[in-house]
Design a protein around this motif. Structure first.
Motif, mmCIF file in Angstrom:
data_model
loop_
_atom_site.group_PDB
_atom_site.id
_atom_site.type_symbol
_atom_site.label_atom_id
_atom_site.label_comp_id
_atom_site.label_asym_id
_atom_site.label_seq_id
_atom_site.Cartn_x
_atom_site.Cartn_y
_atom_site.Cartn_z
ATOM 1 N N ALA A 120 0.869 -1.177 0.000
ATOM 2 C CA ALA A 120 0.000 0.000 0.000
ATOM 3 C C ALA A 120 0.904 1.225 0.000
ATOM 4 O O ALA A 120 1.953 1.233 0.652
ATOM 5 C CB ALA A 120 -0.892 -0.004 1.235
ATOM 6 N N SER A 163 -3.222 -7.736 2.075
ATOM 7 C CA SER A 163 -2.486 -6.510 1.778
ATOM 8 C C SER A 163 -2.765 -5.454 2.835
ATOM 9 O O SER A 163 -3.883 -5.357 3.338
ATOM 10 C CB SER A 163 -2.912 -5.973 0.416
ATOM 11 O OG SER A 163 -2.639 -6.918 -0.581
ATOM 12 N N ALA A 165 -3.750 -1.854 4.331
ATOM 13 C CA ALA A 165 -4.658 -0.792 3.890
ATOM 14 C C ALA A 165 -4.327 0.453 4.693
ATOM 15 O O ALA A 165 -4.030 0.368 5.890
ATOM 16 C CB ALA A 165 -6.107 -1.206 4.117
ATOM 17 N N SER A 167 -5.683 4.399 5.689
ATOM 18 C CA SER A 167 -6.781 5.357 5.681
ATOM 19 C C SER A 167 -6.769 6.168 6.961
ATOM 20 O O SER A 167 -6.493 5.624 8.043
ATOM 21 C CB SER A 167 -8.123 4.620 5.546
ATOM 22 O OG SER A 167 -9.197 5.530 5.552
ATOM 23 N N VAL A 171 -2.551 2.547 9.334
ATOM 24 C CA VAL A 171 -2.291 1.440 8.414
ATOM 25 C C VAL A 171 -2.808 0.179 9.113
ATOM 26 O O VAL A 171 -2.589 -0.010 10.308
ATOM 27 C CB VAL A 171 -0.795 1.326 8.003
ATOM 28 C CG1 VAL A 171 0.109 1.099 9.181
ATOM 29 C CG2 VAL A 171 -0.597 0.244 6.956
ATOM 30 N N TYR A 172 -3.533 -0.654 8.361
ATOM 31 C CA TYR A 172 -4.210 -1.830 8.906
ATOM 32 C C TYR A 172 -3.714 -3.092 8.217
ATOM 33 O O TYR A 172 -3.499 -3.091 7.001
ATOM 34 C CB TYR A 172 -5.718 -1.737 8.672
ATOM 35 C CG TYR A 172 -6.351 -0.467 9.157
ATOM 36 C CD1 TYR A 172 -6.782 -0.346 10.475
ATOM 37 C CD2 TYR A 172 -6.531 0.620 8.300
ATOM 38 C CE1 TYR A 172 -7.375 0.830 10.921
ATOM 39 C CE2 TYR A 172 -7.124 1.794 8.741
ATOM 40 C CZ TYR A 172 -7.543 1.894 10.048
ATOM 41 O OH TYR A 172 -8.129 3.052 10.492
#
Length: 186
Positions: A120, A163, A165, A167, A171-172
């Protein structure tokens, strides 16, 4: 470029392929499209990146020398390719020739393996889920050398199953032991 044999297109169906382009290797990653959807990028199991026009013609290729381990990510004209030897950054516009060498490779000293999922990219940082169960962050523009160490990394305690992510300043990642882990970004 080959025309599919024995296929009679009939509207409105997608039963017959428009084109097919053979690439070397035995498999290809999920294609990633550029912003204007005129070029797709895929990587074979041998670690060769292919830039293909969406009308089926090879534009350029880059040999990374390490098997692909996941789908590449595209951001700001750079393709970030996860491989067994680390995270490779490749100029998505090519180099003006038939082949394009990597801009840099992200790898940490003493760490074996590489990222295993699509990275990402956000705010000039690339986040990659490493095969050792760690999340690593790299400067998206590189470090001025051919091999760049991570800006930050953390072991999540279990293999990362998808993957990363990004937002809203977080970050997750999901883990094999059934957790979602969130990190606040600086």
């Amino acid at each position: 470029l080959t025309e599919p044999a024995g296929c009679e297109p009939s509207a409105p169906t997608f039963a017959c392929p428009s084109w097919s382009l053979p690439i070397s290797g035995t498999s290809a990653t999920t294609p990633v499209l550029n912003a204007d959807e005129t070029v797709l990028y895929t990587v074979n199991n041998a670690g060769t990146v292919f830039a293909v026009s969406t009308n089926g013609f090879l534009q350029w290729s880059a040999t990374l020398g390490s098997p692909s381990t996941g789908t590449p990510a595209l951001a700001e004209g750079v393709l970030y390719v996860p491989t067994a030897a680390g995270l490779f950054a490749v100029d998505a516009d090519g180099c003006g020739g038939a082949s394009c060498p990597p801009l840099w490779r992200g790898a940490d000293t003493g760490v074996s393996g590489g990222p295993t999922r699509q990275p990402a990219v956000a705010n000039g940082v690339v986040y990659a889920a490493w095969g050792d169960g760690s999340l690593r962050a790299f400067d998206a523009s590189g470090c001025g050398g051919s091999v760049c160490g991570s800006l930050w990394s953390d072991a999540v305690g279990s293999p990362i199953t998808g993957s990363p992510a990004v937002s809203n300043g977080q970050v997750y990642v999901g883990t094999q032991d059934g957790r979602v882990v969130a990190y606040g970004l600086p």
